[in-house]
Design a protein around this motif. Structure first.
Motif, mmCIF file in Angstrom:
data_model
loop_
_atom_site.group_PDB
_atom_site.id
_atom_site.type_symbol
_atom_site.label_atom_id
_atom_site.label_comp_id
_atom_site.label_asym_id
_atom_site.label_seq_id
_atom_site.Cartn_x
_atom_site.Cartn_y
_atom_site.Cartn_z
ATOM 1 N N ALA A 297 14.567 9.088 -9.045
ATOM 2 C CA ALA A 297 13.696 9.264 -7.881
ATOM 3 C C ALA A 297 12.782 8.060 -7.697
ATOM 4 N N ALA A 298 12.298 7.508 -8.790
ATOM 5 C CA ALA A 298 11.421 6.337 -8.710
ATOM 6 C C ALA A 298 12.139 5.172 -8.045
ATOM 7 N N ALA A 299 13.382 4.927 -8.464
ATOM 8 C CA ALA A 299 14.153 3.841 -7.850
ATOM 9 C C ALA A 299 14.373 4.109 -6.371
ATOM 10 N N ARG A 300 14.684 5.344 -6.029
ATOM 11 C CA ARG A 300 14.929 5.692 -4.629
ATOM 12 C C ARG A 300 13.647 5.543 -3.797
ATOM 13 N N LEU A 301 12.516 5.949 -4.343
ATOM 14 C CA LEU A 301 11.260 5.830 -3.606
ATOM 15 C C LEU A 301 10.951 4.372 -3.283
ATOM 16 N N GLY A 302 11.187 3.498 -4.242
ATOM 17 C CA GLY A 302 10.967 2.083 -3.983
ATOM 18 C C GLY A 302 11.858 1.566 -2.876
ATOM 19 N N CYS A 303 13.121 1.993 -2.890
ATOM 20 C CA CYS A 303 14.066 1.551 -1.868
ATOM 21 C C CYS A 303 13.693 2.082 -0.488
ATOM 22 N N LEU A 304 13.351 3.366 -0.413
ATOM 23 C CA LEU A 304 13.091 3.955 0.900
ATOM 24 C C LEU A 304 11.775 3.475 1.505
ATOM 25 N N ALA A 305 10.888 2.943 0.664
ATOM 26 C CA ALA A 305 9.625 2.400 1.188
ATOM 27 C C ALA A 305 9.843 1.081 1.918
ATOM 28 N N GLY A 306 11.001 0.469 1.697
ATOM 29 C CA GLY A 306 11.272 -0.827 2.299
ATOM 30 C C GLY A 306 12.497 -0.828 3.180
ATOM 31 N N LEU B 258 -0.924 17.456 -5.577
ATOM 32 C CA LEU B 258 -1.496 16.177 -5.186
ATOM 33 C C LEU B 258 -0.414 15.113 -5.022
ATOM 34 N N ALA B 259 0.652 15.216 -5.795
ATOM 35 C CA ALA B 259 1.764 14.270 -5.653
ATOM 36 C C ALA B 259 2.355 14.337 -4.254
ATOM 37 N N PHE B 260 2.563 15.545 -3.747
ATOM 38 C CA PHE B 260 3.122 15.693 -2.403
ATOM 39 C C PHE B 260 2.125 15.233 -1.339
ATOM 40 N N GLU B 261 0.859 15.560 -1.546
ATOM 41 C CA GLU B 261 -0.177 15.106 -0.609
ATOM 42 C C GLU B 261 -0.224 13.581 -0.540
ATOM 43 N N THR B 262 -0.120 12.945 -1.694
ATOM 44 C CA THR B 262 -0.196 11.484 -1.757
ATOM 45 C C THR B 262 1.014 10.837 -1.093
ATOM 46 N N ALA B 263 2.207 11.371 -1.347
ATOM 47 C CA ALA B 263 3.415 10.825 -0.713
ATOM 48 C C ALA B 263 3.393 11.044 0.793
ATOM 49 N N GLU C 283 0.825 -1.211 0.000
ATOM 50 C CA GLU C 283 0.000 0.000 0.000
ATOM 51 C C GLU C 283 0.860 1.263 0.000
ATOM 52 N N GLY C 284 1.924 1.243 0.801
ATOM 53 C CA GLY C 284 2.796 2.408 0.838
ATOM 54 C C GLY C 284 3.540 2.609 -0.468
ATOM 55 N N ALA C 285 4.046 1.523 -1.034
ATOM 56 C CA ALA C 285 4.760 1.617 -2.309
ATOM 57 C C ALA C 285 3.839 2.103 -3.421
ATOM 58 N N THR C 286 2.592 1.626 -3.415
ATOM 59 C CA THR C 286 1.634 2.043 -4.444
ATOM 60 C C THR C 286 1.361 3.534 -4.367
ATOM 61 N N ALA C 287 1.249 4.065 -3.164
ATOM 62 C CA ALA C 287 1.037 5.506 -3.006
ATOM 63 C C ALA C 287 2.210 6.299 -3.582
ATOM 64 N N LEU C 288 3.431 5.829 -3.361
ATOM 65 C CA LEU C 288 4.603 6.528 -3.901
ATOM 66 C C LEU C 288 4.664 6.391 -5.424
ATOM 67 N N ALA C 289 4.245 5.241 -5.947
ATOM 68 C CA ALA C 289 4.170 5.079 -7.406
ATOM 69 C C ALA C 289 3.175 6.064 -7.997
ATOM 70 N N CYS C 290 2.047 6.249 -7.327
ATOM 71 C CA CYS C 290 1.056 7.229 -7.793
ATOM 72 C C CYS C 290 1.629 8.640 -7.750
#
Length: 293
Positions: free
Chosen positions: A187-196, A121-126, A65-72
């Motif tokens: 940034a996408a790669a980093r977001l995936g890493c930091l979510a886990g 909305l991107a910042f709100e979602t993250a 769920e957290g990763a999906t929000a960052l993907a969005c």
């Protein structure tokens, strides 16, 4: 699951979540801008950035769920940038992904506001990503901000506009594309890493992988603008030459640009040795190189 099916699955997962993010019950007077947001965000995009988030999140054992929000969030940031890039004051493109650009469909003022709304909305979602810690959410917002700002995507666009009609050397072109295209992919790669639960070795390998893939992605775009088919691309070809832009294809020729893209993809694939399950990342790198749109 075949890798193309996995890629499609990541896209469906992201698209379903994006639709939920754009539900505004009771909105009436603001309906036009919401329609424009949906028009540009829920289109036929490949969701490459989302796939990078979700795959690195999977490798880092992040909550879905957290990763999906960052993907969005990163897809919202990307969609905003495309709306603004297409505006007459920027690249002045009338078509995007086989349909009229947002400003051609809704008018310039509504398109501008739709882009602004997707950015916020991107910042709100993250910031509201479920099952992540407060520190992870703050890091995600900072990652998005840096990637989209003066030292990232916006900086690349500034350089791009300044270079129109001028001769550009290889170093400047590399900087332009590393910022304008590569920043969001990194940034996408980093977001995936930091979510886990990624360690420094994984972060660094993911960053180098995404940087190489990002530059190869732009080089392939430059080649397709020369050799591609407008129907397949969903937009006119030859716009770079028409706008007097220096590209990898114009600087090195199509064959030279292709050779550089191949070298970058091979470098990206070598970085995947850092992961126990690297098959999808290898496939994704080859897909970026061999795509026709």
């Amino acid at each position: 699951m075949r890798f193309d099916e996995q890629f499609a699955s990541y896209a469906r997962q992201t698209n379903d979540a994006l639709r939920d993010c754009l539900r505004y019950p009771g909105v009436r007077l603001q309906a036009a801008v919401v329609d424009a947001m949906r028009y540009s965000l829920l289109d036929a995009g490949k969701r490459l950035r989302a796939a990078l988030v979700l795959e690195f999140a999977r490798l880092a054992s992040a909550p879905r769920e957290g990763a999906t929000a960052l993907a969005c969030a990163i897809e919202m940031l990307h969609a905003y940038s495309l709306i603004h890039d297409d505006l007459p004051c920027m690249d002045n493109d009338d078509f995007r992904r086989g349909k009229p650009s947002c400003h051609k469909e809704f008018g310039e003022s509504t398109a501008l506001l739709a882009g602004d709304a997707l950015l916020t909305l991107a910042f709100e979602t993250a910031a509201g990503a479920p099952l992540l810690t407060d520190l992870q959410r703050v890091e995600a917002v900072c990652t998005l901000s840096k990637a989209g700002g003066v030292c990232g995507m916006i900086g690349g666009q500034v350089i791009d506009l300044a270079c129109e009609g001028n001769t550009v050397d290889e170093a400047t072109l590399d900087t332009l594309c590393t910022l304008k295209t590569g920043a969001l992919l990194r940034a996408a790669a980093r977001l995936g890493c930091l979510a886990g639960k990624a360690d420094k070795k994984m972060y660094d390998a993911a960053d180098r992988y995404a940087a190489a893939v990002g530059l190869a992605f732009q080089i392939t775009d430059d080649i397709l603008d020369v050799t591609g088919d407008a129907h397949t691309l969903g937009k006119p070809v030859g716009s770079d030459a028409e706008n007097h832009k220096t590209t990898y294809a114009s600087l090195f020729g199509v064959a030279g640009a292709k050779a550089r893209a191949i070298a970058l993809i091979e470098a990206a694939k070598r970085e995947t040795d850092a992961f126990s399950d690297n098959s999808f990342l290898v496939w994704l790198a080859d897909m970026v190189l061999n795509r026709d749109h």
